[in-house]
Each structure stands twice: as C-alpha cells, then as structure tokens.
Design a protein around this motif. Sequence first.
Motif, PDB file in Angstrom:
ATOM      1  N   ASP A 124       0.786  -1.176   0.030  1.00 21.82           N
ATOM      2  CA  ASP A 124      -0.083  -0.057  -0.004  1.00 21.82           C
ATOM      3  C   ASP A 124       0.984   1.157   0.014  1.00 21.82           C
ATOM      4  N   PHE A 125       0.437   2.340  -0.151  1.00 25.27           N
ATOM      5  CA  PHE A 125       0.952   3.735  -0.070  1.00 25.27           C
ATOM      6  C   PHE A 125       1.352   3.866   1.205  1.00 25.27           C
ATOM      7  N   ALA A 126       2.818   4.473   1.453  1.00 21.61           N
ATOM      8  CA  ALA A 126       3.090   5.075   2.685  1.00 21.61           C
ATOM      9  C   ALA A 126       2.428   6.384   3.067  1.00 21.61           C
ATOM     10  N   ARG A 127       2.309   6.540   4.383  1.00 22.01           N
ATOM     11  CA  ARG A 127       1.558   7.611   4.811  1.00 22.01           C
ATOM     12  C   ARG A 127       2.870   8.593   5.560  1.00 22.01           C
ATOM     13  N   ALA A 128       2.461   9.841   5.630  1.00 22.05           N
ATOM     14  CA  ALA A 128       3.046  10.947   6.109  1.00 22.05           C
ATOM     15  C   ALA A 128       3.735  10.325   7.581  1.00 22.05           C
ATOM     16  N   GLY A 129       5.106  10.679   7.762  1.00 25.54           N
ATOM     17  CA  GLY A 129       5.840  10.314   8.998  1.00 25.54           C
ATOM     18  C   GLY A 129       6.478   8.940   8.773  1.00 25.54           C
ATOM     19  N   MET A 130       6.218   7.900   7.712  1.00 22.95           N
ATOM     20  CA  MET A 130       6.933   6.816   7.608  1.00 22.95           C
ATOM     21  C   MET A 130       8.341   7.084   6.868  1.00 22.95           C
ATOM     22  N   LYS A 131       8.943   6.006   6.783  1.00 26.13           N
ATOM     23  CA  LYS A 131      10.450   6.280   6.355  1.00 26.13           C
ATOM     24  C   LYS A 131      10.452   5.877   4.859  1.00 26.13           C
ATOM     25  N   ALA A 132      11.050   6.511   3.899  1.00 23.98           N
ATOM     26  CA  ALA A 132      11.061   6.039   2.519  1.00 23.98           C
ATOM     27  C   ALA A 132      11.923   4.845   2.409  1.00 23.98           C
ATOM     28  N   THR A 133      11.534   3.889   1.577  1.00 22.71           N
ATOM     29  CA  THR A 133      12.265   2.855   1.441  1.00 22.71           C
ATOM     30  C   THR A 133      13.234   2.862   0.172  1.00 22.71           C
ATOM     31  N   GLU A 134      13.059   3.752  -0.623  1.00 24.36           N
ATOM     32  CA  GLU A 134      14.057   3.874  -1.820  1.00 24.36           C
ATOM     33  C   GLU A 134      14.073   5.520  -2.284  1.00 24.36           C
ATOM     34  N   ASP A 135      14.981   5.856  -3.005  1.00 31.97           N
ATOM     35  CA  ASP A 135      15.136   7.055  -3.491  1.00 31.97           C
ATOM     36  C   ASP A 135      14.137   7.209  -4.896  1.00 31.97           C
ATOM     37  N   CYS A 181      11.910  11.811  -2.825  1.00 35.40           N
ATOM     38  CA  CYS A 181      12.422  11.573  -1.480  1.00 35.40           C
ATOM     39  C   CYS A 181      13.444  10.750  -1.486  1.00 35.40           C
ATOM     40  N   SER A 182      14.389  10.535  -0.264  1.00 32.74           N
ATOM     41  CA  SER A 182      15.505   9.694  -0.242  1.00 32.74           C
ATOM     42  C   SER A 182      15.381   8.753   0.760  1.00 32.74           C
ATOM     43  N   THR A 183      15.926   7.502   0.669  1.00 33.44           N
ATOM     44  CA  THR A 183      15.799   6.525   1.429  1.00 33.44           C
ATOM     45  C   THR A 183      16.110   6.772   2.756  1.00 33.44           C
ATOM     46  N   GLY A 184      15.421   6.247   3.658  1.00 35.05           N
ATOM     47  CA  GLY A 184      15.298   6.658   5.098  1.00 35.05           C
ATOM     48  C   GLY A 184      14.758   7.815   5.547  1.00 35.05           C
ATOM     49  N   GLU A 185      14.433   8.788   4.709  1.00 37.29           N
ATOM     50  CA  GLU A 185      14.027  10.091   5.227  1.00 37.29           C
ATOM     51  C   GLU A 185      12.580   9.923   5.470  1.00 37.29           C
ATOM     52  N   ARG A 186      11.936  10.466   6.581  1.00 37.15           N
ATOM     53  CA  ARG A 186      10.700  10.826   7.013  1.00 37.15           C
ATOM     54  C   ARG A 186       9.859  11.215   6.029  1.00 37.15           C
ATOM     55  N   LEU A 187       8.682  10.703   5.593  1.00 38.23           N
ATOM     56  CA  LEU A 187       7.649  11.541   4.472  1.00 38.23           C
ATOM     57  C   LEU A 187       6.943  12.703   5.073  1.00 38.23           C
ATOM     58  N   SER A 188       6.946  13.786   4.383  1.00 41.02           N
ATOM     59  CA  SER A 188       6.241  14.908   4.714  1.00 41.02           C
ATOM     60  C   SER A 188       4.958  14.556   4.020  1.00 41.02           C
ATOM     61  N   PRO A 189       3.535  15.342   4.467  1.00 38.61           N
ATOM     62  CA  PRO A 189       2.502  15.054   3.953  1.00 38.61           C
ATOM     63  C   PRO A 189       2.374  15.220   2.316  1.00 38.61           C
ATOM     64  N   ASP A 190       3.269  16.284   1.734  1.00 42.99           N
ATOM     65  CA  ASP A 190       3.476  16.594   0.464  1.00 42.99           C
ATOM     66  C   ASP A 190       4.152  15.252  -0.187  1.00 42.99           C
TER      67      ASP A 190
END
Length: 256
Positions: A124-135, A181-190
């Motif tokens: 499923d799609f990641a939500r804001a606050g999760m870590k990105a798993t890839e660039d 986004c970059s790997t390991g970065e916390r995702l913003s709502p945008d």
Amino acid sequence: MPKSKRNREVTLSKVKKKPRTWKEGLITQVRELVDRYPSAYVFQHSNMRNDKFKELREKHLDTSRFCMGSTKLLQVGLGRSQVDEYQDNLSQLSATLTGAVGLFFTSLPHAEVSSIFESFQEEDFARAGMKATEDVDLQEGPLEGPSGPLPHTLEPSLRKHGLPTKLDRSVVTLLQNHRVCSTGERLSPDQAHLLRVFGIKMAVFRMRLLSHWLKDGGVFEELAEQEDAESDEGLDVDGMPGELPASMLLPPGVLV
C-alpha cells in the motif's frame, strides 16, 4: 486590559476516556472467545489497513475471530499471572501481548493458520511520517502516472505539493529534475501525496504469529520474537502521533 476569556486555545486532539462498561465488555469478549475456540494466537501487525483486514477476517468468519484493542485489557482478559489467568497457561500467552499486536481465536489446525499468516501480505501507499524505502527521482519533461500521462487538471495540485510543473499544450510538464524522497527520510504529507499520484507503494501490511496457546492441556508455544519493523500505526494524516482508527477499536458486544 484583562485577557478575554473567549480567546482560549482548544486542543482538538483530546480524546474521551473509554467508560468502565466498554473496558469490561472487551475483557468479557476475550473470555467468551477463549471458551468458544480450541486455540488462540498472538499476532504482530505492521502498517495496518482496515479494508484489507476486514476482508481477511470476513473470509475466516466461520472458523475464527480476531480481537484487537488495548493490550492491557486483553492481558486482563487472559490473566497476567498464574494466580488470575482465565485458563491454564493463558498468562504465558498474555505476556506476549506487547506493541502492535492482537489476538486470533480459531478452530483451524495449526498448519493452516501458519499458512494464512505467512501468505498474507498487501502493499500500500506510505503515509506521512513513515520512512522512505527508496530514492524516487522524477526527470524533467512530460510526467506520467501509473495509467499514463497525468490529466491536466492535476497540475495545480502538483505545484501545491512542491513539484515545479507547468502545462505545456495541456501536458503536465516538469520544469527540472526533482527528487521526491530519499531512502530513510521521514515522509512529509506532500511527499506521501506525490508518491500516491505516481503509484509508488512503500508500505506493506503484514502479520506475524508470535505465540500459540492450545486449550487441550493448556499447551503454550512461542513461535517468533517481535520485530522492530517500520510501521505507520499511531500516525495521523499529517504524520504526527494520533489515535488508532475507531474501526480498529472494539465496542462492547461486537466481535471481529
């Protein structure tokens, strides 16, 4: 001038405490399920998705029941020690109820239960606050989504969420290379919104069996240790700590 009493800050995130009857109802439900089914499991879940969870529980409604809620109340229902355990060795099962977990009561054989949980996995799609798993990088030029060129009506929304875009003859066009986004970065709502637009899924809803209790003989077995997995439990739409969805909480008298 005295401070106006009308200008007060109101905390919108305040949640009412569950009444005593609600808590007693959950404890009663747990014990009714112990009486009804020959075996019980503790499972760990990550990236819970209510719609997928509903499909799973309805599929096995004839043979099994899921029970989720406050882990402390679930522990009380089973018993926290040998002195107050509801049936033999249930306190050992209770001890594994920590973190993002739930109870699964069933009449299915152990091999079939293991197969159900091991094979269950939904992206499923990641939500804001999760870590990105890839660039994720977007290249300058016309933009496409999972179904082809993006509709021109989407362009203002993309700019609003941080993409440098314009309409070129009704084609949504990126003005320069852009890293979403970059790997390991916390995702913003945008960022989470943009990943959804481009069909990039970074969350996996899955469940693992942690322990098993068999009513016949009160046999307890530890199946696995808890994983410290990335999860979006407890995050609201803005990526800040929040309450679990109401549909995941059990009102008295309702079994899932």
